[in-house]
Design a protein around this motif. Sequence first.
Motif, PDB file in Angstrom:
ATOM      1  N   ASP A  59       7.467  43.848  42.618  1.00 53.72           N
ATOM      2  CA  ASP A  59       6.585  44.678  43.367  1.00 53.72           C
ATOM      3  C   ASP A  59       7.355  45.606  44.520  1.00 53.72           C
ATOM      4  O   ASP A  59       6.995  46.823  44.732  1.00 53.72           O
ATOM      5  CB  ASP A  59       5.666  44.009  44.482  1.00 53.72           C
ATOM      6  N   THR A 128       1.963  34.340  34.663  1.00 54.22           N
ATOM      7  CA  THR A 128       1.394  34.713  36.143  1.00 54.22           C
ATOM      8  C   THR A 128       0.688  33.638  36.829  1.00 54.22           C
ATOM      9  O   THR A 128       0.799  32.464  36.330  1.00 54.22           O
ATOM     10  CB  THR A 128       0.175  35.797  35.700  1.00 54.22           C
ATOM     11  N   TYR A 134       2.908  36.989  31.458  1.00 59.63           N
ATOM     12  CA  TYR A 134       2.952  38.481  32.360  1.00 59.63           C
ATOM     13  C   TYR A 134       3.069  39.429  31.350  1.00 59.63           C
ATOM     14  O   TYR A 134       3.885  39.384  30.363  1.00 59.63           O
ATOM     15  CB  TYR A 134       3.931  38.541  33.296  1.00 59.63           C
ATOM     16  N   GLU A 135       2.395  40.663  31.298  1.00 61.28           N
ATOM     17  CA  GLU A 135       2.568  42.079  30.733  1.00 61.28           C
ATOM     18  C   GLU A 135       2.499  43.041  31.665  1.00 61.28           C
ATOM     19  O   GLU A 135       1.426  43.082  32.637  1.00 61.28           O
ATOM     20  CB  GLU A 135       1.634  42.159  29.531  1.00 61.28           C
ATOM     21  N   ASP A 136       3.443  44.106  31.961  1.00 60.47           N
ATOM     22  CA  ASP A 136       3.246  45.165  32.701  1.00 60.47           C
ATOM     23  C   ASP A 136       2.310  46.261  32.100  1.00 60.47           C
ATOM     24  O   ASP A 136       1.479  45.777  31.222  1.00 60.47           O
ATOM     25  CB  ASP A 136       4.690  45.624  33.172  1.00 60.47           C
ATOM     26  N   GLU A 137       2.145  47.288  32.929  1.00 60.69           N
ATOM     27  CA  GLU A 137       1.274  48.247  32.464  1.00 60.69           C
ATOM     28  C   GLU A 137       1.361  48.881  31.036  1.00 60.69           C
ATOM     29  O   GLU A 137       0.489  49.446  30.608  1.00 60.69           O
ATOM     30  CB  GLU A 137       1.205  49.256  33.606  1.00 60.69           C
ATOM     31  N   ASN A 138       2.825  48.862  30.618  1.00 62.16           N
ATOM     32  CA  ASN A 138       3.182  49.408  29.404  1.00 62.16           C
ATOM     33  C   ASN A 138       2.857  48.305  28.233  1.00 62.16           C
ATOM     34  O   ASN A 138       3.274  48.538  27.045  1.00 62.16           O
ATOM     35  CB  ASN A 138       4.407  49.942  29.319  1.00 62.16           C
ATOM     36  N   GLY A 139       2.729  46.985  28.693  1.00 62.15           N
ATOM     37  CA  GLY A 139       2.342  46.048  27.764  1.00 62.15           C
ATOM     38  C   GLY A 139       3.689  45.257  27.570  1.00 62.15           C
ATOM     39  O   GLY A 139       3.768  44.453  26.497  1.00 62.15           O
TER      40      GLY A 139
END
Length: 165
Positions: A59, A128, A134-139
């Motif tokens: 973050d 998580t 966990y996957e970010d905003e782009n998968g």
Amino acid sequence: MKILNSKVCSFLKIVTPVAMVALFATACSEEKTEPLPDLPPVELPKELPGLYSGRMPCDDCTTKMIRMNLNEDMSVVVVQTKIQDTLTTDTLKGTYEVTDSTVKVSLSDNSIHWNYKRGSMGSLSYLTSNGAVYEDENGMRADLIRIFKSPVKKAKTEAKPESEK
């Protein structure tokens, strides 16, 4: 004679490409393929201890890369590199425990906790707080890939001649 030559040229312009395609199709259809030989299956070590490397979510930074060494004695050493305005590298130490398909890592006197799910191909997927991968905003998942090292081969030592002994 000129009319005949132009008709022949027109005919050849049409027939030549068609003949080439037919010849190519015939040559390809006669090609025989032999079956590929059976290859032995790749065997991955089933044990967990080893070196893992990958990207973790962050973050307060642009990128966080880690190299995590899970030792046989259940200790763990993590070299963490963060890119913010500058590049910082920290070495974190702690322990890990294995429960079912989950690996729980505790670092820096239990102030940092990471949970991973073991993958079938030797990777670890970051989980998580609610236990989902966990996957970010782009998968993209935050996976740590196991680094397999080839065994070190011992060098052959030459026997010394009797005169040097």
